[in-house]
Motif scaffolding. Structure first.
Motif, short mmCIF file in Angstrom:
data_model
loop_
_atom_site.label_atom_id
_atom_site.label_comp_id
_atom_site.label_asym_id
_atom_site.label_seq_id
_atom_site.Cartn_x
_atom_site.Cartn_y
_atom_site.Cartn_z
N ALA A 1 0.84 -1.19 0.00
CA ALA A 1 0.00 0.00 0.00
C ALA A 1 0.88 1.25 0.00
CB ALA A 1 -0.91 -0.01 1.23
N LEU A 2 0.62 2.16 -0.94
CA LEU A 2 1.48 3.32 -1.13
C LEU A 2 0.73 4.62 -0.83
CD1 LEU A 2 3.02 2.27 -4.58
CD2 LEU A 2 3.71 1.51 -2.29
N ASP A 3 1.34 5.46 -0.04
CA ASP A 3 0.74 6.76 0.25
C ASP A 3 1.84 7.71 0.73
OD1 ASP A 3 -2.51 7.47 0.67
OD2 ASP A 3 -1.13 8.90 1.58
N VAL A 4 1.51 9.00 0.77
CA VAL A 4 2.48 9.97 1.28
C VAL A 4 2.09 10.51 2.65
CG1 VAL A 4 3.46 10.78 -0.91
CG2 VAL A 4 1.32 11.77 -0.07
N ALA B 1 4.46 7.80 -4.50
CA ALA B 1 4.15 6.47 -5.04
C ALA B 1 4.99 6.12 -6.26
CB ALA B 1 2.66 6.38 -5.37
N LEU B 2 5.34 7.13 -7.07
CA LEU B 2 6.16 6.81 -8.25
C LEU B 2 7.50 6.22 -7.84
CD1 LEU B 2 5.44 9.84 -10.64
CD2 LEU B 2 4.64 7.48 -10.89
N ASN C 1 -1.00 12.29 -11.84
CA ASN C 1 -0.01 11.22 -12.07
C ASN C 1 -0.64 9.90 -12.50
OD1 ASN C 1 2.69 12.13 -11.70
ND2 ASN C 1 2.20 12.49 -9.55
N TYR C 2 -1.94 9.90 -12.74
CA TYR C 2 -2.63 8.64 -13.05
C TYR C 2 -1.95 7.82 -14.15
CZ TYR C 2 -7.06 8.10 -10.44
OH TYR C 2 -8.01 7.84 -9.49
N LYS D 1 3.28 2.05 -14.60
CA LYS D 1 4.11 1.25 -13.68
C LYS D 1 3.33 0.07 -13.13
CE LYS D 1 6.97 5.25 -12.74
NZ LYS D 1 8.06 4.90 -13.66
N CYS D 2 2.05 0.28 -12.85
CA CYS D 2 1.22 -0.85 -12.38
C CYS D 2 1.09 -1.91 -13.47
CB CYS D 2 -0.17 -0.37 -11.96
SG CYS D 2 -0.15 0.52 -10.38
N LEU D 3 1.00 -1.46 -14.71
CA LEU D 3 0.89 -2.42 -15.82
C LEU D 3 2.15 -3.28 -15.90
CD1 LEU D 3 -1.09 -3.20 -18.09
CD2 LEU D 3 0.12 -1.61 -19.57
#
Ligand code: CA
Length: 220
Positions: free
Chosen positions: A90-93, A121-122, A148-149, A155-157
């Protein structure tokens, strides 16, 4: 093309929930706590969470990714759908919002499944790729800063396996995607994102009017 969608007023929405929602007590408590929060709209709707849990069960998902945690409802509902040895990265700032999330994950006994990484997240996604995690995730959920979608998606792909899914939230953006008087950066980014995805031959797509609009991309 005729519009076959039913307008969902409050009564019909409550009916939909009454006949199908299976929300456990801790999810309900988190939703209750957040109901008065000024950013409550950032939390996903409960029927969307249940739909995501359904997808995970269909996939037999064991390893999943979330970009944008906020106060942890979507992570909680998806972690609950994973087997006990499943893993959610799980990614968050935000330390502040994810502190609320952590409390509920512990309460629900799923914190051992969740690897929370506080960083842009990047960067975290690049680290996962650098560590050789490409093609190892069954599912990714993108619900973070809209500008940033497309970068998150790319990157998710890379990180999701063939046959895995990426679910992207807020793609209809309260209808502003078709309102040309709205020209802010986030709305423009979503329009460009939707347009690019519609041309992307690497995935099989389905966009549905669930909540604020979701797109499900299956990696071919
Ligand atoms: Ca969202």
């Amino acid at each position: 093309m005729p519009n076959k969608f039913l307008k969902l007023d409050d009564n019909l929405y409550q009916y939909l929930l009454s006949i199908s929602l299976k929300e456990n007590d801790i999810l309900a408590k988190l939703r209750q706590e957040m109901s008065t929060h000024p950013l409550a709209g950032m939390q996903i709707a409960p029927e969307q969470g249940q739909f995501m849990a359904m997808l995970l069960k269909l996939l037999g998902a064991k390893k999943i990714l979330e970009v944008g945690v906020f106060t942890g409802y979507s992570a909680l509902v998806t972690a609950l759908a994973l087997p006990d040895d499943g893993k959610l990265v799980a990614l968050d700032v935000s330390e502040e919002f994810t502190a609320i999330a952590r409390g509920y994950w512990q309460l629900a006994g799923v914190d051992h499944k969740i690897d929370l990484r506080i960083a842009p997240a990047l960067e975290s996604l690049d680290n996962l790729i650098a560590q050789g995690a490409s093609g190892t995730f069954d599912f990714a959920f993108i619900d973070a800063d809209k500008t940033n979608y497309y970068h998150y998606y790319q990157k998710c792909l890379e990180l999701v396996r063939t046959g895995g899914l990426i679910l992207i939230d807020n793609v209809l953006w309260s209808g502003q995607v078709i309102d040309q008087s709205v020209q802010d950066t986030r709305t423009k980014a979503l329009r460009a994102f939707n347009e690019k995805l519609s041309q992307d031959s690497r995935v099989f797509l389905s966009t549905l009017p669930v909540s604020d609009g979701i797109t499900i991309a299956l990696k071919l």
